[in-house]
Design a protein around this motif. Structure first.
Motif, short mmCIF file in Angstrom:
data_model
loop_
_atom_site.label_atom_id
_atom_site.label_comp_id
_atom_site.label_asym_id
_atom_site.label_seq_id
_atom_site.Cartn_x
_atom_site.Cartn_y
_atom_site.Cartn_z
N LYS A 381 -35.35 -37.30 30.80
CA LYS A 381 -36.71 -37.47 31.32
C LYS A 381 -37.76 -37.01 30.31
N GLU A 382 -37.31 -36.26 29.31
CA GLU A 382 -38.24 -35.74 28.31
C GLU A 382 -38.31 -36.60 27.05
N VAL A 383 -37.72 -37.80 27.12
CA VAL A 383 -37.68 -38.70 25.97
C VAL A 383 -38.18 -40.08 26.40
N ASP A 384 -39.02 -40.68 25.57
CA ASP A 384 -39.51 -42.03 25.81
C ASP A 384 -38.48 -43.02 25.28
N PHE A 385 -37.80 -43.74 26.16
CA PHE A 385 -36.71 -44.61 25.72
C PHE A 385 -37.18 -45.94 25.13
N LYS A 386 -38.49 -46.13 25.01
CA LYS A 386 -38.98 -47.27 24.25
C LYS A 386 -39.00 -46.95 22.76
N THR A 387 -39.17 -45.67 22.45
CA THR A 387 -39.30 -45.24 21.06
C THR A 387 -38.32 -44.14 20.67
N MET A 388 -37.72 -43.48 21.65
CA MET A 388 -36.86 -42.31 21.47
C MET A 388 -37.64 -41.09 20.98
N GLU A 389 -38.97 -41.13 21.17
CA GLU A 389 -39.79 -39.98 20.79
C GLU A 389 -39.83 -38.97 21.93
N SER A 390 -39.88 -37.72 21.54
CA SER A 390 -40.00 -36.63 22.50
C SER A 390 -41.32 -36.72 23.25
N LYS A 391 -41.27 -36.44 24.55
CA LYS A 391 -42.50 -36.34 25.33
C LYS A 391 -43.09 -34.94 25.25
N CYS A 392 -42.32 -34.02 24.66
CA CYS A 392 -42.75 -32.63 24.56
C CYS A 392 -43.33 -32.29 23.18
N CYS A 393 -42.90 -33.03 22.18
CA CYS A 393 -43.25 -32.69 20.81
C CYS A 393 -43.49 -33.95 20.01
N PRO A 394 -44.75 -34.36 19.81
CA PRO A 394 -45.04 -35.58 19.05
C PRO A 394 -44.43 -35.53 17.66
N GLY A 395 -43.85 -36.66 17.24
CA GLY A 395 -43.24 -36.72 15.91
C GLY A 395 -41.77 -36.37 15.88
N LEU A 396 -41.25 -35.91 17.03
CA LEU A 396 -39.83 -35.56 17.13
C LEU A 396 -39.10 -36.68 17.87
N TYR A 397 -37.96 -37.11 17.30
CA TYR A 397 -37.18 -38.21 17.87
C TYR A 397 -35.73 -37.78 18.02
N PHE A 398 -35.04 -38.44 18.93
CA PHE A 398 -33.62 -38.14 19.16
C PHE A 398 -32.81 -39.43 19.15
N ALA A 399 -31.55 -39.32 18.76
CA ALA A 399 -30.63 -40.46 18.83
C ALA A 399 -29.20 -39.95 18.93
N GLY A 400 -28.38 -40.70 19.64
CA GLY A 400 -26.96 -40.37 19.70
C GLY A 400 -26.61 -39.34 20.73
N GLU A 401 -25.54 -38.63 20.47
CA GLU A 401 -24.92 -37.77 21.47
C GLU A 401 -25.67 -36.48 21.74
N ILE A 402 -26.71 -36.15 20.98
CA ILE A 402 -27.50 -34.97 21.32
C ILE A 402 -28.21 -35.18 22.65
N LEU A 403 -28.39 -36.43 23.03
CA LEU A 403 -28.97 -36.76 24.33
C LEU A 403 -27.92 -36.65 25.42
N ASP A 404 -28.38 -36.50 26.65
CA ASP A 404 -27.45 -36.42 27.79
C ASP A 404 -26.95 -37.83 28.14
N ILE A 405 -26.22 -38.41 27.19
CA ILE A 405 -25.65 -39.75 27.34
C ILE A 405 -24.20 -39.69 26.89
N ASP A 406 -23.32 -40.26 27.68
CA ASP A 406 -21.95 -40.43 27.21
C ASP A 406 -21.34 -41.65 27.88
N GLY A 407 -20.51 -42.34 27.12
CA GLY A 407 -19.88 -43.56 27.61
C GLY A 407 -18.38 -43.40 27.73
N VAL A 408 -17.77 -44.35 28.42
CA VAL A 408 -16.31 -44.36 28.50
C VAL A 408 -15.76 -44.91 27.19
N THR A 409 -14.44 -44.84 27.04
CA THR A 409 -13.81 -45.34 25.83
C THR A 409 -13.95 -46.86 25.74
N GLY A 410 -14.04 -47.35 24.50
CA GLY A 410 -14.14 -48.79 24.32
C GLY A 410 -15.26 -49.21 23.38
#
Length: 430
Positions: A381-410
């Protein structure tokens, strides 16, 4: 800010860090893009993934179809996949000269069956785009400093900012070096340091716990069956809160217990439940989900009538591995020489129970090969998924597994990495 003055740093030399840095550099050729990796080599997880073949993505080319493969993060990814999904990943690698192939289960690998193909491709693409690649560059801390947005300085020397506060970041390396930049991409996977930096920069974290793991099960029914696999099995976690957690698919019996796609998918969807239970739980296995107990009972009764003199252990009438059939038959008291004629209704019912509702005790977890996936991380909820920019800290971006995202195998975890990194890279460049 002019492109010439833009300074971007990606922290983390894995799939997401590389893809984000490449996307940014390709979109903004005059930007200064640096990628920092703490270790001695880049893309270590890519090298070992897929048994050394690298399961790049999955041949699911429908954004809505991709979403159900993410126990956490699927909803947030729905819009992101509409902008960059599996077919875009395939096209991107094809443009770099890397062809992917699709296997029967939808997994996609390089035609070379060698993860080094993907590693070499990413490193080459980064260099071609002008990304400065640095290994042995561990980050100690990230500090952000504001500049007064209303002060206009000489635009030839310093960018002019209008309205709002423009952040400049200072990245402190273990060597003592300080790197200043305008935008940061944190793509450190499940590394605790990345979580700490995100928290220091204003983010809250969902507690990280393991996902995508095998089950440690010690049971006489499974002894000496390591390597035996069943093509279609339904596994259900019997949780205390009655939550329905089940998966269907291939299952593999191992020296330590159970693995295979059905188990790995169940581990992902029940990651927090099992963590809270300290990986002690009851597992129900239906070896024949295509039958209901009544139909199976009728089938076995028919065999008893038609083949009364046959030995039960050597005449398996159902689609399960013969060795498994023999073990389950022995478990309910059927001897090696016992014939169908002597099978009582009581023992027949016990056999049906074992085949459709056998219970096994999970006594711990194992690691899925060298691949380790974690659920938890930066609150979505703290990340803009159109840009992956932080909503808390301008200029900060996230990608990959540091986010609360995980998929099944495949190939789904790599796809979320490619997608979030591409979006971040595009946004950082603009």
């Amino acid at each position: 800010m002019s492109q010439a003055s833009l300074r971007v740093v990606a922290i983390g030399g894995g799939a997401a860090g590389f893809f984000g840095a490449i996307a940014c550099a390709q979109s903004s050729p005059h930007a200064q893009v640096t990628l920092l990796e703490a270790g001695r080599e880049f893309l270590t997880k890519v090298r070992i993934s897929g048994g050394g073949r690298c399961n790049v993505t999955n041949a699911c080319f429908d954004p809505a179809g991709l979403v159900p493969n993410y126990p956490r993060g699927g909803k947030a990814l729905r819009g992101a996949f509409s902008r960059f999904q599996s077919k875009d990943t395939v096209a991107w690698f094809a443009a770099q000269g890397v062809q992917l192939k699709t296997e029967a289960d939808g997994r996609m690998f390089p035609v070379t069956d060698n993860s080094e193909t993907i590693v070499d491709c990413l490193i080459y693409a980064a260099k071609e785009a002008g990304v400065k690649l640095r290994t042995n560059a561990p980050v100690v801390s990230i500090v952000r400093g504001g500049r007064d947005a209303n002060i206009t300085e000489d635009p030839l020397l310093t960018p002019t900012y209008k309205g709002g506060e423009q952040e400049e970041f200072e990245i402190n390396l273990k060597s003592g070096e300080v790197i200043k930049c305008d935008r940061i991409l944190i793509a450190t996977g499940s590394n605790p340091h990345g979580y700490r930096w995100a928290k220091d920069l204003g983010h809250t974290l969902e507690p990280p716990v393991p996902s995508l793991f095998t089950f440690n099960v010690k049971d006489p029914r499974l002894e000496d069956l390591a390597g035996v696999s069943a093509e279609n099995v339904r596994v259900r976690l019997l949780s205390a809160d009655k939550t329905k957690l089940e998966q269907t698919g291939p299952l593999l019996i191992t020296h330590w217990g159970l693995s295979g796609p059905a188990i790995l998918k169940l581990s992902a969807w029940s990651a927090r439940v099992l963590h809270d239970a300290e990986y002690q739980a009851s597992l129900q296995i239906n070896w024949l989900p295509q039958y209901n107990p009544e139909n199976l009972r009728s089938l076995l009764q028919a065999v008893r009538s038609q083949l009364p003199r046959r030995a039960i252990s050597t005449s398996c009438p159902i689609p399960v591995p013969k060795r498994l059939w023999q073990h389950l038959a022995a478990y309910v008291g059927i001897g090696a020489e016992d014939t169908w004629a002597g099978l009582s209704n009581k023992v027949l019912n016990q056999l049906v129970q074992e085949l459709t509702q056998g219970e096994y005790q999970i006594k711990g977890k194992g690691v899925f090969k060298e691949e380790f996936v974690t659920c938890g991380g930066v609150n979505l909820k703290e990340v803009d998924f159109k840009t992956m920019e932080s909503k808390c800290c301008p200029g900060l971006y996230f990608a990959g597994e540091i986010l609360d995202i995980d998929g099944v195998t495949g190939g789904f975890n790599f796809q979320s990495a490619w997608t979030t990194a591409w979006l971040a890279g595009q946004a950082m460049a603009n």
